[in-house]
Design an enzyme around this catalytic site. Structure first.
Site, PDB file in Angstrom:
ATOM      1  N   ASP A  95       1.290  -1.416   0.069  1.00 38.90           N
ATOM      2  CA  ASP A  95       0.023  -0.050   0.042  1.00 38.90           C
ATOM      3  C   ASP A  95       1.002   1.183  -0.236  1.00 38.90           C
ATOM      4  OD1 ASP A  95      -2.132   1.760   0.397  1.00 38.90           O
ATOM      5  OD2 ASP A  95      -2.372   1.658   2.276  1.00 38.90           O
ATOM      6  N   GLU A 122      -0.485   5.279   0.641  1.00 38.81           N
ATOM      7  CA  GLU A 122      -0.173   6.555   1.802  1.00 38.81           C
ATOM      8  C   GLU A 122      -0.673   5.096   3.561  1.00 38.81           C
ATOM      9  OE1 GLU A 122      -3.953   9.640   0.893  1.00 38.81           O
ATOM     10  OE2 GLU A 122      -3.539   7.945  -1.077  1.00 38.81           O
ATOM     11  N   LYS A 181      -6.750  -3.234  -6.059  1.00 43.41           N
ATOM     12  CA  LYS A 181      -5.511  -3.879  -5.159  1.00 43.41           C
ATOM     13  C   LYS A 181      -5.716  -5.906  -5.030  1.00 43.41           C
ATOM     14  CE  LYS A 181      -5.040  -0.058  -2.318  1.00 43.41           C
ATOM     15  NZ  LYS A 181      -3.883   0.042  -0.946  1.00 43.41           N
ATOM     16  N   ASN A 220      -8.930  -1.283   3.552  1.00 42.78           N
ATOM     17  CA  ASN A 220      -9.170  -0.788   1.760  1.00 42.78           C
ATOM     18  C   ASN A 220      -8.119  -1.311   1.496  1.00 42.78           C
ATOM     19  OD1 ASN A 220      -7.124   0.922   2.296  1.00 42.78           O
ATOM     20  ND2 ASN A 220      -7.360   2.306   0.497  1.00 42.78           N
TER      21      ASN A 220
END
Lengths: 196, 196
Positions: free
Chosen positions: A6, A8, A132, A154
């Site tokens: 990921d 952020e 993703k 997420n």
């Protein structure tokens, strides 16, 4: 072996929060916790930007001043020395490219923005739903073993789709909810997990 | 937009030719340009290495001394500034990683070798059949536009699968056989094609 990370919260700060800070517009701090529907949230964010006549170029200028998290570049260099690395993110290329440069151009799979004639962001374009997770499944289908690391809701589908999913600096709440993923709290720990 | 690049002949010299030069074994000069059947070619190469008792470590030492083609790093840096780049190669991680370091760690999707107890290469393991083509198709399915560049027979399926396929320094024979692909003969030309 492929490592999917990921962006952020793992390698760079939360971009919208930086934009909220630098513009002084508190409402841009809204997250999916406040507005659970991502489409509504993005439309709200784009509406706020349009209202304040903030262009993509203005935001890009803000993002130019954002630095990767301390130690992120060194961690990534060490990982890329041994593994093929992908950044899987829900952000947008138009936002993330200056940050990618600062991270030594790792490969980023994310989404796009479109801009109107005044330079304001007109709309956002998701590459695909559950991007993703689908990227991880595609790499597995290509014959790779996949490890994945993330910090947030997420990322869950990506972590579950991978051969091994790892949390990096997750909030306590998400750890309680998904107790099966290894939890790491430093780049040293994360690197060790990804290289074993 | 994703750019998929072949490795040998596009960014670095043909690895097996370098091994042939440094070991003085002429038969190792054969490439997919000469023998289109990859399995036959690889079995032949591994047989020759075993016969001469050349280990993986010997070959890795040779590859350590190989440099990317002149201008390759600069071309790749310029491309990665604007596009997400993948190196799709039929080579092996055990061979290519030192070269990837010299190229600034672009993402490489390739294959593996296994080694026997004497350190000789026991076998090669393709990630999947038609790995270059299938990677392009997977990226398209992820919602990306894909451009691809290569120089040889083992790139044709990848170039055909991409939204646009480009030859880089191809032999005349292959250009005559596949006249529909744009032909580029310098990094400047290739960069221009990939960025338009």
């Amino acid at each position: 072996m492929i490592c999917c990370l990921d962006l952020e919260g793992v390698l760079v700060p939360e971009i919208w929060i930086k934009v909220a800070e630098k513009t002084g517009i508190r409402d841009l701090r809204l997250t999916t916790r406040d507005v659970p529907n991502y489409d509504l949230l993005m439309k709200r964010r784009l509406g706020i930007l349009a209202e304040h006549q903030i262009t993509l170029a203005d935001i890009q200028k803000i993002i130019q001043s954002v630095e990767p998290l301390p130690g992120a570049r060194k961690f990534l260099d060490a990982l890329r020395n041994k593994r093929q690395v992908f950044i899987l993110s829900d952000t947008y290329y138009e936002f993330a490219m200056p940050l990618m440069k600062k991270l030594g151009h790792p490969t980023l799979l994310c989404n796009w923005l479109s801009v109107d004639s005044s330079g304001c962001i007109a709309d956002y374009h998701l590459r695909q739903k559950n991007g993703k997770e689908k990227a991880v499944l595609a790499f597995k289908k290509m014959g790779f073993q996949v490890m994945a690391a993330g910090d947030s809701y997420n990322d869950i589908a990506m972590l579950e789709a991978a051969d091994e999913g790892i949390f990096f600096n997750p909030p306590d709440k998400i750890v309680q909810e998904f107790p099966d993923f290894e939890v790491t709290r430093s780049y040293k720990e994360l690197l060790r997990e990804l290289l074993t």
